[in-house]
Enzyme design. Structure first.
Site, PDB file in Angstrom:
ATOM      1  N   CYS A   2     -47.546 -60.370  78.027  1.00 34.11           N
ATOM      2  CA  CYS A   2     -48.045 -60.528  76.668  1.00 34.11           C
ATOM      3  C   CYS A   2     -49.083 -59.440  76.380  1.00 34.11           C
ATOM      4  O   CYS A   2     -49.766 -58.957  77.285  1.00 34.11           O
ATOM      5  CB  CYS A   2     -48.698 -61.873  76.412  1.00 34.11           C
ATOM      6  SG  CYS A   2     -47.649 -63.276  76.775  1.00 34.11           S
ATOM      7  N   ARG A  26     -45.279 -54.979  76.412  1.00 26.94           N
ATOM      8  CA  ARG A  26     -45.721 -56.054  77.293  1.00 26.94           C
ATOM      9  C   ARG A  26     -44.981 -57.366  77.048  1.00 26.94           C
ATOM     10  O   ARG A  26     -45.220 -58.356  77.733  1.00 26.94           O
ATOM     11  CB  ARG A  26     -47.225 -56.300  77.110  1.00 26.94           C
ATOM     12  CG  ARG A  26     -48.068 -55.091  77.385  1.00 26.94           C
ATOM     13  CD  ARG A  26     -49.500 -55.356  77.041  1.00 26.94           C
ATOM     14  NE  ARG A  26     -50.106 -56.262  77.981  1.00 26.94           N
ATOM     15  CZ  ARG A  26     -50.720 -55.899  79.098  1.00 26.94           C
ATOM     16  NH1 ARG A  26     -50.814 -54.622  79.396  1.00 26.94           N
ATOM     17  NH2 ARG A  26     -51.243 -56.789  79.895  1.00 26.94           N
ATOM     18  N   TRP A  72     -44.406 -62.459  76.024  1.00 29.36           N
ATOM     19  CA  TRP A  72     -43.352 -62.548  77.039  1.00 29.36           C
ATOM     20  C   TRP A  72     -43.448 -63.977  77.560  1.00 29.36           C
ATOM     21  O   TRP A  72     -44.441 -64.368  78.161  1.00 29.36           O
ATOM     22  CB  TRP A  72     -43.584 -61.540  78.162  1.00 29.36           C
ATOM     23  CG  TRP A  72     -42.546 -61.623  79.233  1.00 29.36           C
ATOM     24  CD1 TRP A  72     -41.281 -61.124  79.189  1.00 29.36           C
ATOM     25  CD2 TRP A  72     -42.690 -62.241  80.508  1.00 29.36           C
ATOM     26  NE1 TRP A  72     -40.625 -61.401  80.368  1.00 29.36           N
ATOM     27  CE2 TRP A  72     -41.472 -62.091  81.188  1.00 29.36           C
ATOM     28  CE3 TRP A  72     -43.720 -62.936  81.146  1.00 29.36           C
ATOM     29  CZ2 TRP A  72     -41.242 -62.588  82.471  1.00 29.36           C
ATOM     30  CZ3 TRP A  72     -43.501 -63.438  82.419  1.00 29.36           C
ATOM     31  CH2 TRP A  72     -42.279 -63.259  83.071  1.00 29.36           C
ATOM     32  N   ASN A  98     -53.261 -63.977  77.096  1.00 29.40           N
ATOM     33  CA  ASN A  98     -52.369 -63.333  78.063  1.00 29.40           C
ATOM     34  C   ASN A  98     -52.735 -63.866  79.450  1.00 29.40           C
ATOM     35  O   ASN A  98     -53.900 -63.837  79.825  1.00 29.40           O
ATOM     36  CB  ASN A  98     -52.568 -61.818  78.003  1.00 29.40           C
ATOM     37  CG  ASN A  98     -51.960 -61.077  79.191  1.00 29.40           C
ATOM     38  OD1 ASN A  98     -52.515 -60.105  79.666  1.00 29.40           O
ATOM     39  ND2 ASN A  98     -50.826 -61.529  79.687  1.00 29.40           N
ATOM     40  N   GLY A  99     -51.732 -64.364  80.180  1.00 28.38           N
ATOM     41  CA  GLY A  99     -52.004 -64.886  81.525  1.00 28.38           C
ATOM     42  C   GLY A  99     -51.394 -66.273  81.670  1.00 28.38           C
ATOM     43  O   GLY A  99     -50.488 -66.648  80.920  1.00 28.38           O
ATOM     44  N   GLU A 470     -32.618 -49.003  94.115  1.00 27.55           N
ATOM     45  CA  GLU A 470     -33.114 -48.610  92.796  1.00 27.55           C
ATOM     46  C   GLU A 470     -31.947 -48.498  91.801  1.00 27.55           C
ATOM     47  O   GLU A 470     -32.069 -48.911  90.646  1.00 27.55           O
ATOM     48  CB  GLU A 470     -33.897 -47.294  92.912  1.00 27.55           C
ATOM     49  CG  GLU A 470     -34.455 -46.758  91.620  1.00 27.55           C
ATOM     50  CD  GLU A 470     -35.365 -47.724  90.850  1.00 27.55           C
ATOM     51  OE1 GLU A 470     -35.750 -48.779  91.382  1.00 27.55           O
ATOM     52  OE2 GLU A 470     -35.648 -47.428  89.678  1.00 27.55           O
ATOM     53  N   LYS A 474     -31.679 -50.822  88.417  1.00 31.90           N
ATOM     54  CA  LYS A 474     -31.553 -50.195  87.093  1.00 31.90           C
ATOM     55  C   LYS A 474     -30.343 -50.757  86.373  1.00 31.90           C
ATOM     56  O   LYS A 474     -30.420 -51.130  85.213  1.00 31.90           O
ATOM     57  CB  LYS A 474     -31.395 -48.679  87.289  1.00 31.90           C
ATOM     58  CG  LYS A 474     -32.126 -47.809  86.367  1.00 31.90           C
ATOM     59  CD  LYS A 474     -33.585 -47.600  86.585  1.00 31.90           C
ATOM     60  CE  LYS A 474     -34.406 -48.804  86.858  1.00 31.90           C
ATOM     61  NZ  LYS A 474     -35.781 -48.558  87.214  1.00 31.90           N
ATOM     62  N   GLU A 477     -30.750 -54.567  85.301  1.00 32.00           N
ATOM     63  CA  GLU A 477     -31.758 -54.920  84.303  1.00 32.00           C
ATOM     64  C   GLU A 477     -31.393 -54.485  82.901  1.00 32.00           C
ATOM     65  O   GLU A 477     -31.823 -55.112  81.937  1.00 32.00           O
ATOM     66  CB  GLU A 477     -33.151 -54.408  84.695  1.00 32.00           C
ATOM     67  CG  GLU A 477     -33.357 -52.928  84.593  1.00 32.00           C
ATOM     68  CD  GLU A 477     -34.815 -52.534  84.886  1.00 32.00           C
ATOM     69  OE1 GLU A 477     -35.007 -51.560  85.624  1.00 32.00           O
ATOM     70  OE2 GLU A 477     -35.738 -53.186  84.385  1.00 32.00           O
ATOM     71  N   HIS A 493     -20.969 -58.041 107.508  1.00 38.22           N
ATOM     72  CA  HIS A 493     -21.564 -59.302 107.964  1.00 38.22           C
ATOM     73  C   HIS A 493     -21.541 -60.372 106.869  1.00 38.22           C
ATOM     74  O   HIS A 493     -22.312 -61.327 106.922  1.00 38.22           O
ATOM     75  CB  HIS A 493     -22.992 -59.065 108.456  1.00 38.22           C
ATOM     76  CG  HIS A 493     -23.034 -58.116 109.613  1.00 38.22           C
ATOM     77  ND1 HIS A 493     -22.578 -58.454 110.865  1.00 38.22           N
ATOM     78  CD2 HIS A 493     -23.409 -56.814 109.692  1.00 38.22           C
ATOM     79  CE1 HIS A 493     -22.704 -57.421 111.679  1.00 38.22           C
ATOM     80  NE2 HIS A 493     -23.202 -56.404 110.983  1.00 38.22           N
ATOM     81  N   LYS A 587     -42.503 -54.453  80.030  1.00 40.39           N
ATOM     82  CA  LYS A 587     -42.831 -53.241  80.780  1.00 40.39           C
ATOM     83  C   LYS A 587     -43.948 -53.482  81.787  1.00 40.39           C
ATOM     84  O   LYS A 587     -44.012 -52.839  82.815  1.00 40.39           O
ATOM     85  CB  LYS A 587     -43.239 -52.142  79.776  1.00 40.39           C
ATOM     86  CG  LYS A 587     -43.557 -50.805  80.390  1.00 40.39           C
ATOM     87  CD  LYS A 587     -42.299 -50.037  80.702  1.00 40.39           C
ATOM     88  CE  LYS A 587     -42.548 -48.720  81.396  1.00 40.39           C
ATOM     89  NZ  LYS A 587     -41.454 -48.407  82.334  1.00 40.39           N
TER      90      LYS A 587
HETATM   91  C1  F6R Z   1     -37.736 -51.651  86.722  1.00 44.07           C
HETATM   92  C2  F6R Z   1     -39.150 -51.722  86.434  1.00 44.07           C
HETATM   93  C3  F6R Z   1     -39.950 -52.747  87.144  1.00 44.07           C
HETATM   94  C4  F6R Z   1     -41.333 -52.186  87.498  1.00 44.07           C
HETATM   95  C5  F6R Z   1     -42.200 -53.285  88.120  1.00 44.07           C
HETATM   96  C6  F6R Z   1     -43.542 -52.748  88.567  1.00 44.07           C
HETATM   97  O1  F6R Z   1     -37.127 -50.625  86.005  1.00 44.07           O
HETATM   98  O2  F6R Z   1     -39.653 -50.984  85.649  1.00 44.07           O
HETATM   99  O3  F6R Z   1     -39.298 -53.218  88.270  1.00 44.07           O
HETATM  100  O4  F6R Z   1     -41.168 -51.138  88.396  1.00 44.07           O
HETATM  101  O5  F6R Z   1     -42.399 -54.295  87.178  1.00 44.07           O
HETATM  102  O6  F6R Z   1     -44.233 -52.164  87.515  1.00 44.07           O
HETATM  103  P1  F6R Z   1     -45.440 -51.183  87.776  1.00 44.07           P
HETATM  104  O7  F6R Z   1     -44.912 -49.959  88.397  1.00 44.07           O
HETATM  105  O8  F6R Z   1     -46.018 -50.935  86.419  1.00 44.07           O
HETATM  106  O9  F6R Z   1     -46.384 -51.904  88.687  1.00 44.07           O
END
Ligand code: F6R
Length: 592
Positions: A2, A26, A72, A98-99, A470, A474, A477, A493, A587
């Site tokens: 949030c 956020r 969020w 927020n929290g 990774e 990607k 998500e 396995h 984000k």
């Molecule tokens: C995936 C992504 C998330 C962030 C994770 C950590 O594309 O962006 O998995 O990597 O939430 O975020 P930071 O790097 O801001 O601590």
């Protein structure tokens, strides 16, 4: 997560809407605003994006005090009723939060028993009602009493009909305070207020803020004043805009940012630890979440080829609760693009408390993580707006690889020649990635085939396995296709049982020592009729190849992930997904 915001300013409504747009990274489940106009608070909220809120606002909405929120969802489904701000039962207070208020159920139980009706399923609404309950003619006293009832993580901004002040309560969730000549701004993110504020302060935990036109004061939860320092900030540029998608723009920036990350590393003096500290280090943790964790996983695999001390990648949320040993021989790199990820900050706090040395590796040097750690390095990826992290991952890898190379050199496990080879080889990465990006048509064509897969498995060995992780993260998500990553040898396995027509397997094959092994795995899945794509600088049978340039063997992760970032983007686009703001995500993850 949030985003929260509050302002006392001449343009409070417009400023709030601008800030909410900036904070939308956020959370974008709902948005709301509460504006104090004369004696009343007018409150508007809606499910969905800030633009929906803006469209719903009356044209006569005016006031010099406003609070706002982008959500969020944690407690309660996504709907207008659960959107912030919340009125208190008497409508004399409005709050944004927020929290997570961890004890909200018992607070709610007591409030309900005393006759209060709740309008939402959220934990946050309890705060508004507590304020009304505790108000006996002094707003600050009501805020102090309320703050002392709350457990958990919270940054809360409060306005009331009783005075022209904005109040805030802060513990563990980020809250910055900005001041101008005749106003104040309270917000989750410095970047979203620095266009207005001349000076800002990062609010410490367990602190209450009182802001008005003549300045800002800080108090502890005991009501006693506490000193907090303000510092000057550069004016942020207006929020970036883009034709098309931020994610694609950010992938296209990878070559330049990778060059910039290396330059930045050299300019800031690199690892820069006293020899005494370096000699003591017997154990290195690489701690982060999601993509940041994957960068730790990758660099740990690379570092094990350069040094013989323990280099251990750990997911931050696991680090907090498990018993990973920490002492004065421990160095921990805390990796976070935003620097606001709650789990990573908690891990840093734990490591410091136990005597370890904490080193933030971040894209946001003014973040909460930077203030918690002993030392900070900027990965220099510049602002990343798409929720799916791309260029920050490549820059994390550049910075961490250089840090670990310097550490190996200072500890004497590699010589100067090897160190210089790694540093010099970094210079060729930008053009290797440029080449991949200029050949992206083939990847976009492959996306058409991948988009209808029933599942996608990513496989790799040694330092190619983190790249598989990774790539998988990607893809899932932003496309919502089920995807998993495995060390290639693990397939037999159990997971081989899932291989059939309709499944796609993406193999990363950059480790020339292990080419035969990964080729066997490719053959095993192809025999079971899975479609196989292989990212490699070499030749591999039974697979459609995405060829990448040859680079230094320790640096493949920085390059081989790029086709996977592009593939995810193109698959998601073909499925008409919102690539920059995928469902259920945000984000910055500021709750544990
Ligand atoms: C995936 C992504 C998330 C962030 C994770 C950590 O594309 O962006 O998995 O990597 O939430 O975020 P930071 O790097 O801001 O601590």
């Amino acid at each position: 997560m949030c985003g929260i915001f509050g302002t006392i300013s001449d343009n409070a409504v417009n400023d709030t809407l601008k800030a909410l747009k900036c904070l939308e990274y956020r959370g974008y489940d709902s948005a709301g605003i509460a504006v104090k106009n004369g004696k009343d608070i007018r409150l508007f909220k809606t499910a969905g994006r800030v633009e929906n809120l803006q469209a719903d606002l009356p044209s006569d909405l005016y006031g010099c005090t406003a609070i706002g929120h982008t959500r969020w969802a944690t407690h309660g489904e996504v709907c207008a009723n659960n959107a912030h701000p919340f009125y208190s039962y008497d409508r004399n207070f409005a709050v944004v939060h927020n929290g997570i208020i961890e004890n909200y159920l018992s607070l709610k139980y007591n409030l309900t028993a005393s006759g209060v009706n709740f309008t939402s399923q959220t934990d946050s609404e309890t705060v508004a009602h507590l304020l009304a309950k505790y108000y006996e003619g002094d707003v600050l006293q009501a805020v102090v009493s309320t703050a002392n009832r709350l457990q958990g993580s919270f940054a809360i901004v409060i306005e009331s009909v009783y005075d022209g002040n904005l109040y805030a309560v802060k513990n563990k969730s980020p809250l910055v305070v900005g001041v101008t000549d005749n106003g104040a701004y309270l917000c989750s993110d410095i970047r979203c207020i620095s266009r207005w504020a001349d000076k800002v302060a990062v609010t410490p935990d367990n602190v209450i803020v009182v802001a008005n036109r003549s300045g800002v004061k800080f108090y502890g939860f005991d009501g006693e004043p506490v000193p907090v320092k303000f510092f000057s900030v550069d004016k942020a540029e207006e929020e970036a805009s883009v034709d098309g998608d931020f994610m694609l723009k950010e992938i296209m920036e990878v070559p330049d940012k990778v060059r910039q990350a290396k330059k930045g590393y050299i300019e800031c003096g690199g690892l820069n630890l006293p020899a005494k500290t370096v000699h003591r280090i017997k154990r290195v943790y690489l701690v982060g979440c999601g993509t940041a964790y994957n960068s730790g996983l990758e660099v740990a695999a690379v570092s094990r080829q350069m040094m013989d001390i323990d280099v251990i990648p750990v997911i931050a949320s696991e680090f907090i609760y498990d018993s990973y040993p920490v002492d004065s021989y421990t160095l921990a790199f805390l990796i976070s693009q935003s620097g606001e990820t709650a789990d990573t900050i908690r891990a840093a706090e734990r490591i410091r408390q136990q005597g370890g040395f904490t080193y933030a590796v971040t894209n946001t040097v003014t973040s909460s993580l930077s203030f918690v750690c002993d030392k900070v390095i900027n990965i220099r990826a510049d602002a990343e707006y798409a929720v799916a992290s791309t260029k920050a991952y490549n820059c994390q890898l550049v910075t961490l690889t250089l840090l670990m190379t310097d550490l190996a050199y200072l500890k004497g496990t590699i010589g100067e020649e090897t160190r210089n080879k790694v540093f010099d080889a970094m210079d060729g990465l930008g053009s290797a990635i440029d080449k991949i990006l200029s050949d992206s048509y083939e990847i976009s064509r492959l996306a058409e085939e991948v988009k209808d897969s029933s599942a996608v498995f990513f496989i790799g060995k040694r330092a190619d396995y983190p790249t598989a992780c990774e790539g998988s993260l990607k893809l899932k998500e932003i496309s919502y296709i089920h995807s998993e990553a495995y060390p290639a040898g693990e397939l037999k396995h159990g997971t081989l049982a899932l291989m059939e027509q309709g499944v796609t397997v993406i193999a990363i094959a950059c480790d020339s020592d292990l080419l035969d092994k990964i080729a066997s795995s490719v053959s095993e899945v192809a025999t079971r009729k899975a479609r196989v794509i292989c990212v490699t600088p070499y030749s591999v049978d039974n697979a459609t190849l995405i060829k990448i340039p040859v680079v230094n063997r320790l640096l493949y992760g920085i390059v081989s992930v790029v086709p996977l970032q592009l593939l995810s983007y193109y698959v998601a686009k073909r499925l008409n997904r919102d690539v920059d703001k995928p469902r259920n995500l945000a984000k910055s993850v500021t709750v544990e």
